[in-house]
Design an enzyme around this catalytic site. Structure first.
Site, PDB file in Angstrom:
ATOM      1  N   GLU A 380       0.828  -1.213   0.000  1.00  0.00           N
ATOM      2  CA  GLU A 380       0.000   0.000   0.000  1.00  0.00           C
ATOM      3  C   GLU A 380       0.861   1.261   0.000  1.00  0.00           C
ATOM      4  O   GLU A 380       0.537   2.242  -0.686  1.00  0.00           O
ATOM      5  CB  GLU A 380      -0.961  -0.010   1.191  1.00  0.00           C
ATOM      6  CG  GLU A 380      -1.949  -1.173   1.213  1.00  0.00           C
ATOM      7  CD  GLU A 380      -2.779  -1.288  -0.051  1.00  0.00           C
ATOM      8  OE1 GLU A 380      -2.945  -0.286  -0.777  1.00  0.00           O
ATOM      9  OE2 GLU A 380      -3.252  -2.406  -0.339  1.00  0.00           O
ATOM     10  N   GLU A 440      -0.328  -2.848  -9.300  1.00  0.00           N
ATOM     11  CA  GLU A 440      -0.388  -3.816  -8.203  1.00  0.00           C
ATOM     12  C   GLU A 440       0.885  -4.659  -8.141  1.00  0.00           C
ATOM     13  O   GLU A 440       1.349  -5.007  -7.052  1.00  0.00           O
ATOM     14  CB  GLU A 440      -1.618  -4.721  -8.372  1.00  0.00           C
ATOM     15  CG  GLU A 440      -2.938  -3.980  -8.397  1.00  0.00           C
ATOM     16  CD  GLU A 440      -3.226  -3.218  -7.108  1.00  0.00           C
ATOM     17  OE1 GLU A 440      -2.707  -3.625  -6.045  1.00  0.00           O
ATOM     18  OE2 GLU A 440      -3.969  -2.226  -7.155  1.00  0.00           O
ATOM     19  N   ASP A 444       3.508  -5.102  -5.024  1.00  0.00           N
ATOM     20  CA  ASP A 444       3.977  -6.360  -4.445  1.00  0.00           C
ATOM     21  C   ASP A 444       5.498  -6.453  -4.486  1.00  0.00           C
ATOM     22  O   ASP A 444       6.134  -6.877  -3.514  1.00  0.00           O
ATOM     23  CB  ASP A 444       3.371  -7.542  -5.205  1.00  0.00           C
ATOM     24  CG  ASP A 444       1.904  -7.757  -4.888  1.00  0.00           C
ATOM     25  OD1 ASP A 444       1.419  -7.205  -3.883  1.00  0.00           O
ATOM     26  OD2 ASP A 444       1.236  -8.492  -5.649  1.00  0.00           O
TER      27      ASP A 444
END
Length: 542
Positions: A380, A440, A444
């Site tokens: 995040e 995303e 990660d």
């Protein structure tokens, strides 16, 4: 309903819950974090994504045939005649909508999807379309500025709507009204909607038990009221304190890694450090709970309760246009197993439900917590610096703040990551779209790297214990792997690959670790192993 303006007024009315080619909602202004603004986006499809209407290979032609047959049956279940012919006309209409939709990956680009327009400029997009009727019926009549997401699609979609026979519009709205309210309609209608959208499209063999669906309905309408109960039962204050400490270790690790970057200039590092310092973590639950006292709930009136909840939510949303933004607001409930980064408020938010095993356990080995929730926190935080989140500055304003050469070098290294993921093929002929999932995957990749760094900081120079023959590094990576354990039915996996911004769980587990030297050392991974990447192909972003 006799004409297109009447149809638009029905579509825009709060509580009707129909799908339409153009959607409006109230959201944050990405160029002015202190105000809410009306937003406009394309919408209107009954199948998951535009490619379901366009592709001629594999299962797609058969899915379209089943969709048409399903719409025909649904229309006849609610008393209409000629369901098959009406369904064919609706399918032709939706196919034309799909042709005007943007490619999914393009919709990620925040520079392209922020287009501030006045009401006069919106009218000029398609002069024959009843724009003012839409604003008035929705309660947005006072809105003078609107942010349009897919600007090039708005005029063509409005013109398509006006050129489509009103009888087709009526059939289209009838089907989607039934579909969107099926859970509170008679069981034969609900069963028909589930058979296509649940079983055929997602591979779900049967509906969840009725009590579970009832819980989901209450959770959807009274989410923060349910959240208060959840927090009381499942989230002790000690867990929040431990999470805050973990977040600060992650912040320290990110800062150290920014300082060490070889591809980022000194001037951009200063701005990145400022943004990192102003990240606001929200842990567990909001400080102020939502007030539902104005929402009327009547026993025995499931349909009415659903409609009143929709109106309640919409009216509260519209009322925000008259006041400054509330930076204490949460956009997820505490009982949601998820987390998010909000670039406009520059905040990272972790609901109480994700702060449970296997993501986080206050009594667990730190290696497992850093590999689990630490990787998620890093993910995040990483959204603040991914290919889209990096377009907002420390105050949340959407603007260019990177050195141009830094952008070029960043795109070069992230392009290599996109190519890695594009080589994964979850289903034959259906590879991951490395561009669609790039943000995303950056989260990660960087998040796990930073979590590993923060785990080292947490030990204060001490060696990690070996527990039951498993080293600290091994436990760290196992902690990451276990939060992405995933089972997919083929239909649901297809939807995820075509439409979702996240890579499927198995690739979220394996994609980042193969870029980390520490993983190779922890498990003695060699060139003979499937996930092996030569050192010069491993991607380190943060």
């Amino acid at each position: 309903m006799q004409n297109h303006e009447q149809a638009i007024r029905v579509i825009a009315s709060p509580g009707i819950s129909v799908t339409s080619p153009i959607a409006m909602y109230v959201g944050l202004d990405e160029r002015n974090p202190n105000r809410y603004i009306t937003n406009m986006s394309h919408s209107g499809l009954g199948l998951p994504e535009r490619e379901y209407y366009r592709r001629t290979d594999g299962v797609f032609p058969g899915l379209r045939e089943q969709y048409v047959a399903h719409m025909g049956r649904t229309l006849e279940l609610v008393g209409q005649t000629g369901g098959a012919a009406k369904a064919a006309a609706v399918m032709a209409f939706e196919t034309q909508i799909a042709e005007r939709h943007w490619v999914r990956a393009d919709r990620r680009d925040r520079s392209r999807t922020y287009n501030l327009k006045t009401r006069a400029e919106i009218r000029a997009l398609a002069p024959s379309f009843p724009w003012d009727a839409a604003f008035e019926a929705s309660g947005l009549g006072g809105a003078q500025e609107v942010v349009i997401s897919e600007l090039s699609a708005m005029g063509p979609l409005a013109e398509l709507f006006m050129a489509t026979p009103i009888d087709t519009i009526k059939a289209y709205l009838s089907y989607h009204l039934v579909r969107n309210n099926a859970s509170v309609l008679p069981s034969n209608i609900d069963a028909e909607i589930f058979d296509f959208h649940g079983r055929v499209l997602n591979g779900q063999p049967q509906q969840r038990e009725r009590w579970k669906r009832a819980v989901a309905a209450v959770n959807g309408s009274l989410g923060e009221a349910v959240g208060q109960v959840y927090v009381q039962r499942h989230f002790p204050p000690a867990a929040k304190a431990q999470m805050l400490e973990l977040v600060e270790n992650m912040r320290t690790a990110y800062g150290q890694r920014i300082d060490a970057l070889s591809w980022m200039s000194a001037e951009t590092k200063v701005a990145a450090r400022e943004k990192l310092a102003t990240f606001r973590p929200k842990i567990g639950y909001p400080d102020r709970w939502r007030d539902y006292s104005a929402l009327e709930v009547r026993a025995g009136d499931a349909f009415g309760n659903s409609k009143r909840a929709q109106i309640f939510d919409w009216e509260e949303s519209v009322s925000r246009l008259d006041r400054p933004t509330d930076k204490d607001e949460w956009f997820m409930t505490p009982q949601t197993v998820n987390a998010y980064y909000n670039p406009v408020f520059n905040e990272i938010v972790f609901p109480a439900a994700i702060l449970q095993p296997p993501f986080f356990d206050p009594n667990a080995d730190p290696a497992v917590n850093y590999g689990g929730i630490g990787g998620v926190i890093g993910h995040e935080m990483g959204h603040g610096f991914d290919d889209q989140g990096a377009k907002s500055d420390a105050q949340g304003v959407l603007r260019d703040w990177w050195n141009a050469e830094d952008v070029r070098r960043f795109e070069e290294v992230t392009g290599r990551l996109a190519d890695q993921y594009s080589a994964f093929e979850p289903l034959p002929g259906l590879p991951i779209n490395g561009r669609l999932t790039l943000g995303e995957n950056i989260g990660d990749n960087g998040g796990l790297q930073v979590a590993y760094h923060a785990y080292a900081i947490s030990r204060g120079g001490r060696e990690a214990q070996v527990i039951d023959g498993v080293t600290g590094d091994q436990r760290f990576f196992l902690g990451w792997a276990q939060v992405w354990r995933t089972l997919f039915r083929e239909e649901a996996l297809r939807n995820q690959v075509l439409n979702g911004p996240h890579s499927p769980g198995m690739y979220r587990a394996n994609g980042p670790v193969r870029n980390m030297d520490a993983w190779y050392a922890a498990f003695d991974v060699t060139a003979e192993d499937d996930l092996y990447l030569p050192p010069d192909q491993r991607v380190t972003i943060w």
